[in-house]
Scaffold this motif. Sequence first.
Motif, PDB file in Angstrom:
ATOM      1  N   PHE A 110     -78.444 -34.737 -42.722  1.00 42.19           N
ATOM      2  CA  PHE A 110     -77.176 -34.138 -42.280  1.00 42.19           C
ATOM      3  C   PHE A 110     -76.051 -35.131 -42.568  1.00 42.19           C
ATOM      4  O   PHE A 110     -75.956 -36.167 -41.911  1.00 42.19           O
ATOM      5  CB  PHE A 110     -77.201 -33.837 -40.775  1.00 42.19           C
ATOM      6  CG  PHE A 110     -78.209 -32.804 -40.355  1.00 42.19           C
ATOM      7  CD1 PHE A 110     -78.024 -31.463 -40.648  1.00 42.19           C
ATOM      8  CD2 PHE A 110     -79.359 -33.177 -39.664  1.00 42.19           C
ATOM      9  CE1 PHE A 110     -78.949 -30.501 -40.247  1.00 42.19           C
ATOM     10  CE2 PHE A 110     -80.295 -32.237 -39.270  1.00 42.19           C
ATOM     11  CZ  PHE A 110     -80.092 -30.896 -39.566  1.00 42.19           C
ATOM     12  N   ILE A 129     -72.266 -32.908 -39.267  1.00 40.11           N
ATOM     13  CA  ILE A 129     -72.920 -32.973 -37.959  1.00 40.11           C
ATOM     14  C   ILE A 129     -71.947 -32.494 -36.883  1.00 40.11           C
ATOM     15  O   ILE A 129     -70.729 -32.665 -37.020  1.00 40.11           O
ATOM     16  CB  ILE A 129     -73.450 -34.390 -37.629  1.00 40.11           C
ATOM     17  CG1 ILE A 129     -72.326 -35.427 -37.674  1.00 40.11           C
ATOM     18  CG2 ILE A 129     -74.597 -34.766 -38.547  1.00 40.11           C
ATOM     19  CD1 ILE A 129     -72.710 -36.780 -37.101  1.00 40.11           C
ATOM     20  N   ARG A 182     -81.142 -33.740 -32.105  1.00 42.63           N
ATOM     21  CA  ARG A 182     -81.884 -32.824 -32.979  1.00 42.63           C
ATOM     22  C   ARG A 182     -81.484 -31.369 -32.731  1.00 42.63           C
ATOM     23  O   ARG A 182     -81.186 -30.626 -33.668  1.00 42.63           O
ATOM     24  CB  ARG A 182     -83.394 -33.001 -32.756  1.00 42.63           C
ATOM     25  CG  ARG A 182     -84.243 -31.979 -33.514  1.00 42.63           C
ATOM     26  CD  ARG A 182     -85.721 -32.170 -33.241  1.00 42.63           C
ATOM     27  NE  ARG A 182     -86.108 -31.974 -31.858  1.00 42.63           N
ATOM     28  CZ  ARG A 182     -86.287 -30.797 -31.274  1.00 42.63           C
ATOM     29  NH1 ARG A 182     -86.086 -29.671 -31.944  1.00 42.63           N
ATOM     30  NH2 ARG A 182     -86.671 -30.723 -30.007  1.00 42.63           N
ATOM     31  N   CYS A 202     -77.963 -30.580 -33.956  1.00 39.35           N
ATOM     32  CA  CYS A 202     -77.884 -30.564 -35.423  1.00 39.35           C
ATOM     33  C   CYS A 202     -78.592 -29.340 -36.000  1.00 39.35           C
ATOM     34  O   CYS A 202     -78.096 -28.713 -36.940  1.00 39.35           O
ATOM     35  CB  CYS A 202     -78.492 -31.835 -36.015  1.00 39.35           C
ATOM     36  SG  CYS A 202     -77.419 -33.273 -35.850  1.00 39.35           S
ATOM     37  N   GLY A 234     -75.504 -27.935 -37.212  1.00 42.11           N
ATOM     38  CA  GLY A 234     -75.323 -28.737 -38.422  1.00 42.11           C
ATOM     39  C   GLY A 234     -75.787 -27.971 -39.649  1.00 42.11           C
ATOM     40  O   GLY A 234     -76.286 -26.841 -39.557  1.00 42.11           O
ATOM     41  N   ILE A 245     -85.216 -35.655 -39.502  1.00 39.40           N
ATOM     42  CA  ILE A 245     -84.131 -35.692 -38.515  1.00 39.40           C
ATOM     43  C   ILE A 245     -84.220 -36.976 -37.682  1.00 39.40           C
ATOM     44  O   ILE A 245     -83.198 -37.591 -37.359  1.00 39.40           O
ATOM     45  CB  ILE A 245     -84.130 -34.431 -37.627  1.00 39.40           C
ATOM     46  CG1 ILE A 245     -83.965 -33.173 -38.487  1.00 39.40           C
ATOM     47  CG2 ILE A 245     -82.989 -34.491 -36.598  1.00 39.40           C
ATOM     48  CD1 ILE A 245     -84.141 -31.861 -37.725  1.00 39.40           C
ATOM     49  N   ASP A 272     -82.641 -39.598 -39.752  1.00 37.21           N
ATOM     50  CA  ASP A 272     -81.183 -39.464 -39.643  1.00 37.21           C
ATOM     51  C   ASP A 272     -80.678 -40.043 -38.329  1.00 37.21           C
ATOM     52  O   ASP A 272     -79.674 -40.753 -38.290  1.00 37.21           O
ATOM     53  CB  ASP A 272     -80.790 -37.978 -39.687  1.00 37.21           C
ATOM     54  CG  ASP A 272     -80.204 -37.561 -41.021  1.00 37.21           C
ATOM     55  OD1 ASP A 272     -80.512 -38.214 -42.037  1.00 37.21           O
ATOM     56  OD2 ASP A 272     -79.441 -36.574 -41.058  1.00 37.21           O
ATOM     57  N   TYR A 273     -81.393 -39.696 -37.262  1.00 42.33           N
ATOM     58  CA  TYR A 273     -80.936 -40.110 -35.925  1.00 42.33           C
ATOM     59  C   TYR A 273     -80.790 -41.626 -35.842  1.00 42.33           C
ATOM     60  O   TYR A 273     -79.777 -42.141 -35.360  1.00 42.33           O
ATOM     61  CB  TYR A 273     -81.916 -39.611 -34.865  1.00 42.33           C
ATOM     62  CG  TYR A 273     -81.533 -40.016 -33.456  1.00 42.33           C
ATOM     63  CD1 TYR A 273     -80.304 -39.643 -32.921  1.00 42.33           C
ATOM     64  CD2 TYR A 273     -82.399 -40.775 -32.669  1.00 42.33           C
ATOM     65  CE1 TYR A 273     -79.943 -40.009 -31.633  1.00 42.33           C
ATOM     66  CE2 TYR A 273     -82.043 -41.143 -31.381  1.00 42.33           C
ATOM     67  CZ  TYR A 273     -80.818 -40.764 -30.868  1.00 42.33           C
ATOM     68  OH  TYR A 273     -80.454 -41.131 -29.595  1.00 42.33           O
ATOM     69  N   TYR A 280     -77.724 -42.800 -37.496  1.00 39.68           N
ATOM     70  CA  TYR A 280     -76.526 -42.562 -36.677  1.00 39.68           C
ATOM     71  C   TYR A 280     -76.467 -43.506 -35.474  1.00 39.68           C
ATOM     72  O   TYR A 280     -75.377 -43.930 -35.063  1.00 39.68           O
ATOM     73  CB  TYR A 280     -76.457 -41.098 -36.241  1.00 39.68           C
ATOM     74  CG  TYR A 280     -75.982 -40.193 -37.361  1.00 39.68           C
ATOM     75  CD1 TYR A 280     -74.680 -40.295 -37.843  1.00 39.68           C
ATOM     76  CD2 TYR A 280     -76.834 -39.264 -37.946  1.00 39.68           C
ATOM     77  CE1 TYR A 280     -74.232 -39.486 -38.881  1.00 39.68           C
ATOM     78  CE2 TYR A 280     -76.402 -38.449 -38.983  1.00 39.68           C
ATOM     79  CZ  TYR A 280     -75.100 -38.567 -39.447  1.00 39.68           C
ATOM     80  OH  TYR A 280     -74.659 -37.771 -40.475  1.00 39.68           O
TER      81      TYR A 280
END
Length: 432
Positions: free
Chosen positions: A135, A140, A156, A159, A163, A287, A290-291, A294
């Motif tokens: 994402f 997001i 999660r 998104c 997202g 995900i 990704d988390y 971030y």
Amino acid sequence: MDTALVWFRNNLRVQDNSSLSNAIASGKRVIGLYSFDPRQFQIGDFGFKKTEKYRAQFLIETVQNLKKNLNNLNITLIVTHEHPEITIPELIDQHNISEIYSQKEWASEENEVTLAVEKKLSNVKHHTYYDQFLFHPEDIPFDTFGDIPQVFTQFRKKCEKEGSVQPLQEKIEALPSKNLLDEESDMPNLQELGLDTFIKDQRSAFPWKGGEDEAWNRLNDYFWNTKKLQYYKKTRNGLVGEDYSSKLSAWLANGSISARQIYWEVKKFENEIISNQDTYWLIFELIWRDYFKYVSLKHGNDLFKIGGILNKEYDWKRNDKAEREWINGNTTYDFVNANMIELKETGWMSNRGRQNVASFWAKEQQQDWRVGAAYFESMLIDYDVHSNWANWMYNAGVGNDPRDRKFNIKRQQEMYDGNGKFVRLWTQNELF
């Protein structure tokens, strides 16, 4: 000739690469650069080389493949074993470079290199792209990085609901052959990087080479030839062999394949073969990845501090004997030992193994968790700065785990290696 330079970092692929696509779209002549930065092969704060032989070999193979694939597009890749802030100004003068394109990196060491390069630039634009996400930050449902939740599930669900994943970029076609430079550059070998050569251990659960081509060979095999993707969730806690998980993490880590490419391939599989919990679970893991990126954007250098993002104080110890026993697989747990020997001999460890050896080191031994994180950084073929350090924080109780759990290692061994096959493989030299 007005030239655009693509400075490759952790985006070592030709397709679905924003830096390369935008450089080509500029209409300028395009050349590439990859620097084997000497800082990445020096000894770090905790006594380990930043990059040891396994990931270094994988990286060499990756850059060789990138060079070949760029050459097929009539783009020259210049390879150096030098600091980028030394190489790039020289290239600017030699090749009339007016623009630089690169993937945005923000962890502290990577950012220092970016700033060192940018200090040397005058009248040269540097375009950077967030290109390592599933994402994209623009897509997001959070206004700022500061709004990223402290708990993964909240991130999660939001998104998944609000997202979106961007489509793949258009396939890059070959440029006119006059774009190629008449220039050869030498690929360093392990010894030139100050590392030992090795022969791959035949027991390894990760026998593959680096590079974009190999990433796609692996994906095609796991998704389309064997269709093992449809069992991913059921097998992903395995320990022995090639196919208990996708094993795509190493190519993802250096950007030989993008998270978007994997996502859309899963979607294609779901449309053409089957859509189930297992196929979803691979996206679930993307995900997670990704988390942690971030979390890193939100918290910056707190990822590398002993108190982590929670700024929690524990009585961390630092014991050389405990460190040696852990690294060499001489602890009181066979399960920890087998996993640590596997890492030492191959540069690979399963997800299940990583959770257990980290819990042992941080929760049972109460040793400085950053030593463990730095050792993993050195050894793992699939090392990714955000996933590695955020996962270690999580396991040490100074990160994003709301439950601050500690693993029952004997129980874990019974659940995941009840027949003892994995422990025997690495502690008794048993072959498959």
